[in-house]
Write a protein that holds these residues in place. Structure first.
Motif, PDB file in Angstrom:
ATOM      1  N   VAL A 252       0.832  -1.210   0.000  1.00 54.47           N
ATOM      2  CA  VAL A 252       0.000   0.000   0.000  1.00 54.47           C
ATOM      3  C   VAL A 252       0.861   1.253   0.000  1.00 54.47           C
ATOM      4  O   VAL A 252       0.557   2.236  -0.692  1.00 54.47           O
ATOM      5  N   TRP A 253       1.941   1.244   0.741  1.00 56.09           N
ATOM      6  CA  TRP A 253       2.868   2.382   0.697  1.00 56.09           C
ATOM      7  C   TRP A 253       3.383   2.595  -0.727  1.00 56.09           C
ATOM      8  O   TRP A 253       3.452   3.722  -1.209  1.00 56.09           O
ATOM      9  N   GLY A 254       3.731   1.488  -1.400  1.00 54.63           N
ATOM     10  CA  GLY A 254       4.236   1.599  -2.765  1.00 54.63           C
ATOM     11  C   GLY A 254       3.195   2.130  -3.731  1.00 54.63           C
ATOM     12  O   GLY A 254       3.485   2.984  -4.570  1.00 54.63           O
ATOM     13  N   GLY A 255       1.966   1.612  -3.638  1.00 52.19           N
ATOM     14  CA  GLY A 255       0.911   2.085  -4.524  1.00 52.19           C
ATOM     15  C   GLY A 255       0.485   3.505  -4.232  1.00 52.19           C
ATOM     16  O   GLY A 255       0.260   4.312  -5.148  1.00 52.19           O
ATOM     17  N   ALA A 256       0.364   3.834  -2.949  1.00 48.06           N
ATOM     18  CA  ALA A 256      -0.047   5.186  -2.565  1.00 48.06           C
ATOM     19  C   ALA A 256       0.972   6.231  -2.980  1.00 48.06           C
ATOM     20  O   ALA A 256       0.632   7.405  -3.164  1.00 48.06           O
ATOM     21  N   ALA A 257       2.228   5.817  -3.152  1.00 42.76           N
ATOM     22  CA  ALA A 257       3.270   6.758  -3.574  1.00 42.76           C
ATOM     23  C   ALA A 257       3.081   7.213  -5.019  1.00 42.76           C
ATOM     24  O   ALA A 257       3.828   8.080  -5.486  1.00 42.76           O
ATOM     25  N   LEU A 258       2.105   6.658  -5.733  1.00 41.26           N
ATOM     26  CA  LEU A 258       1.786   7.122  -7.080  1.00 41.26           C
ATOM     27  C   LEU A 258       0.536   7.998  -7.111  1.00 41.26           C
ATOM     28  O   LEU A 258       0.255   8.656  -8.111  1.00 41.26           O
ATOM     29  N   LEU A 259      -0.244   8.003  -6.028  1.00 40.16           N
ATOM     30  CA  LEU A 259      -1.532   8.687  -6.031  1.00 40.16           C
ATOM     31  C   LEU A 259      -1.468  10.189  -6.308  1.00 40.16           C
ATOM     32  O   LEU A 259      -2.370  10.716  -6.959  1.00 40.16           O
ATOM     33  N   PRO A 260      -0.465  10.925  -5.831  1.00 41.66           N
ATOM     34  CA  PRO A 260      -0.451  12.364  -6.143  1.00 41.66           C
ATOM     35  C   PRO A 260      -0.439  12.668  -7.637  1.00 41.66           C
ATOM     36  O   PRO A 260      -0.920  13.729  -8.054  1.00 41.66           O
ATOM     37  N   ASP A 261       0.064  11.751  -8.457  1.00 39.65           N
ATOM     38  CA  ASP A 261       0.070  11.969  -9.905  1.00 39.65           C
ATOM     39  C   ASP A 261      -1.275  11.648 -10.533  1.00 39.65           C
ATOM     40  O   ASP A 261      -1.403  11.598 -11.761  1.00 39.65           O
ATOM     41  N   PHE A 262      -2.283  11.472  -9.694  1.00 41.95           N
ATOM     42  CA  PHE A 262      -3.650  11.302 -10.176  1.00 41.95           C
ATOM     43  C   PHE A 262      -4.231  12.649 -10.607  1.00 41.95           C
ATOM     44  O   PHE A 262      -5.437  12.796 -10.743  1.00 41.95           O
ATOM     45  N   ASP A 263      -3.364  13.623 -10.794  1.00 39.37           N
ATOM     46  CA  ASP A 263      -3.800  14.950 -11.263  1.00 39.37           C
ATOM     47  C   ASP A 263      -3.501  15.139 -12.749  1.00 39.37           C
ATOM     48  O   ASP A 263      -3.592  16.250 -13.266  1.00 39.37           O
ATOM     49  N   GLN A 264      -3.134  14.061 -13.443  1.00 41.78           N
ATOM     50  CA  GLN A 264      -2.831  14.105 -14.872  1.00 41.78           C
ATOM     51  C   GLN A 264      -3.624  13.043 -15.599  1.00 41.78           C
ATOM     52  O   GLN A 264      -3.331  11.856 -15.485  1.00 41.78           O
ATOM     53  N   GLY A 265      -4.640  13.438 -16.312  1.00 41.06           N
ATOM     54  CA  GLY A 265      -5.429  12.463 -17.045  1.00 41.06           C
ATOM     55  C   GLY A 265      -6.246  13.131 -18.129  1.00 41.06           C
ATOM     56  O   GLY A 265      -6.565  14.317 -18.045  1.00 41.06           O
ATOM     57  N   GLY A 266      -6.570  12.370 -19.147  1.00 47.18           N
ATOM     58  CA  GLY A 266      -7.370  12.906 -20.241  1.00 47.18           C
ATOM     59  C   GLY A 266      -7.483  11.909 -21.374  1.00 47.18           C
ATOM     60  O   GLY A 266      -7.092  10.753 -21.255  1.00 47.18           O
ATOM     61  N   ILE A 267      -8.031  12.359 -22.489  1.00 45.16           N
ATOM     62  CA  ILE A 267      -8.214  11.527 -23.669  1.00 45.16           C
ATOM     63  C   ILE A 267      -7.591  12.231 -24.860  1.00 45.16           C
ATOM     64  O   ILE A 267      -7.820  13.424 -25.081  1.00 45.16           O
ATOM     65  N   SER A 268      -6.761  11.510 -25.617  1.00 46.72           N
ATOM     66  CA  SER A 268      -6.162  12.053 -26.835  1.00 46.72           C
ATOM     67  C   SER A 268      -7.028  11.679 -28.033  1.00 46.72           C
ATOM     68  O   SER A 268      -7.407  10.520 -28.205  1.00 46.72           O
ATOM     69  N   TRP A 269      -7.333  12.692 -28.864  1.00 49.56           N
ATOM     70  CA  TRP A 269      -8.157  12.466 -30.045  1.00 49.56           C
ATOM     71  C   TRP A 269      -7.335  12.605 -31.320  1.00 49.56           C
ATOM     72  O   TRP A 269      -7.872  12.811 -32.406  1.00 49.56           O
ATOM     73  N   LYS A 270      -6.009  12.493 -31.229  1.00 50.26           N
ATOM     74  CA  LYS A 270      -5.144  12.692 -32.382  1.00 50.26           C
ATOM     75  C   LYS A 270      -5.133  11.490 -33.320  1.00 50.26           C
ATOM     76  O   LYS A 270      -4.668  11.589 -34.446  1.00 50.26           O
ATOM     77  N   ARG A 271      -5.612  10.346 -32.856  1.00 52.22           N
ATOM     78  CA  ARG A 271      -5.621   9.149 -33.687  1.00 52.22           C
ATOM     79  C   ARG A 271      -7.059   8.782 -34.051  1.00 52.22           C
ATOM     80  O   ARG A 271      -8.013   9.421 -33.620  1.00 52.22           O
ATOM     81  N   ALA A 272      -7.189   7.742 -34.862  1.00 51.52           N
ATOM     82  CA  ALA A 272      -8.520   7.319 -35.293  1.00 51.52           C
ATOM     83  C   ALA A 272      -9.382   6.923 -34.104  1.00 51.52           C
ATOM     84  O   ALA A 272     -10.578   7.218 -34.062  1.00 51.52           O
ATOM     85  N   LEU A 273      -8.758   6.259 -33.140  1.00 50.02           N
ATOM     86  CA  LEU A 273      -9.479   5.870 -31.939  1.00 50.02           C
ATOM     87  C   LEU A 273      -8.947   6.671 -30.751  1.00 50.02           C
ATOM     88  O   LEU A 273      -7.732   6.816 -30.593  1.00 50.02           O
ATOM     89  N   PRO A 274      -9.821   7.220 -29.909  1.00 48.46           N
ATOM     90  CA  PRO A 274      -9.342   7.969 -28.735  1.00 48.46           C
ATOM     91  C   PRO A 274      -8.588   7.055 -27.783  1.00 48.46           C
ATOM     92  O   PRO A 274      -8.917   5.872 -27.656  1.00 48.46           O
ATOM     93  N   ARG A 275      -7.583   7.594 -27.128  1.00 50.99           N
ATOM     94  CA  ARG A 275      -6.813   6.781 -26.190  1.00 50.99           C
ATOM     95  C   ARG A 275      -6.550   7.575 -24.924  1.00 50.99           C
ATOM     96  O   ARG A 275      -6.383   8.807 -24.968  1.00 50.99           O
TER      97      ARG A 275
END
Length: 238
Positions: free
Chosen positions: A34-57
């Motif tokens: 849990v310490w290891g996984g929680a150490a990634l949680l602050p970067d939960f402030d970067q997310g979205g969808i790219s529409w530059k390709r035929a299928l969004p990713r």
């Protein structure tokens, strides 16, 4: 980088085992993970969808892309609330408190405990994938299956519940913030983001020892994995 945060989180979790309110090998392993996984949680402030390709990713941080649209959509919302990357979720004071409070609330119910444990388990698997054979943990379906399977197993083997969850989550988040403080990019001063809502100026602080992704970071991650393994083994064999 994600692997550096996860590895240093694992090491901190293993180092705090003598003080951890857990019992038995399952509890010890869960505490460290849990310490290891929680150490990634602050970067939960970067997310979205790219529409530059035929299928969004899905785009964004490792933890945001972990479960595809489920996590990228949530991360996009968190990023807006936090004021962008390395602001609210990286506040040295508020971030551990808020994430810890959310973990405390989740630990009150078996189902929300399952989701919370699965989230940090999935993050730990993605962050440490470079030392895990195969690539199942890096796929959306594979990570979901492994994460919820591990979370169910921990809860099944923990009849007393996971009251320790908020402490491990808050600790992992603090490790992340301290790690980013070492880099050139730095982190916000305590309470900088909420004070900005009152008209103040957001400021950062950084020790500036190296840039994110530098070679020294990879060396630190490798040593952290080794240290975590040694500390966990020593605790279990004691």
């Amino acid at each position: 980088m994600a692997h550096s945060h996860a590895c240093t989180g694992l090491t901190a979790g293993a180092a705090t085992l003598p003080l951890a309110p857990v019992h038995g090998p399952v509890g010890a392993a869960a505490w460290v993970a849990v310490w290891g996984g929680a150490a990634l949680l602050p970067d939960f402030d970067q997310g979205g969808i790219s529409w530059k390709r035929a299928l969004p990713r899905p785009t964004g941080s490792t933890v945001a892309q972990m479960w595809g649209p489920l996590t990228t959509a949530a991360a996009a919302a968190v990023g807006r609330l936090a004021g962008g990357h390395r602001w609210g979720t990286h506040d040295p004071l508020l971030a551990p408190l808020v994430f810890g409070a959310l973990a405390w609330a989740a630990a009150l119910n078996p189902w929300t405990s399952l989701v919370a444990l699965a989230l940090v388990a999935g993050a730990a698997l993605r962050g440490c994938h470079f030392v895990i054979p195969g690539t199942v943990e890096t796929t959306v379906v594979g990570n979901l299956a492994l994460s919820f399977g591990l979370a169910w197993w921990v809860l099944h083997r923990s009849p007393g519940g996971v009251e320790w969850l908020p402490w491990a989550v808050a600790g992992g988040v603090l490790v992340h913030v301290l790690g980013d403080w070492l880099t050139v990019g730095g982190v916000p001063l305590p309470l900088a983001t909420p004070l900005a809502l009152l008209g103040g100026r957001r400021r950062r602080t950084a020790l500036g020892l190296f840039r994110t992704g530098a070679r020294v970071e990879g060396a630190v991650a490798a040593l952290a994995v080794l240290a975590a393994a040694v500390l966990l083994a020593r605790h279990l064999l004691a």
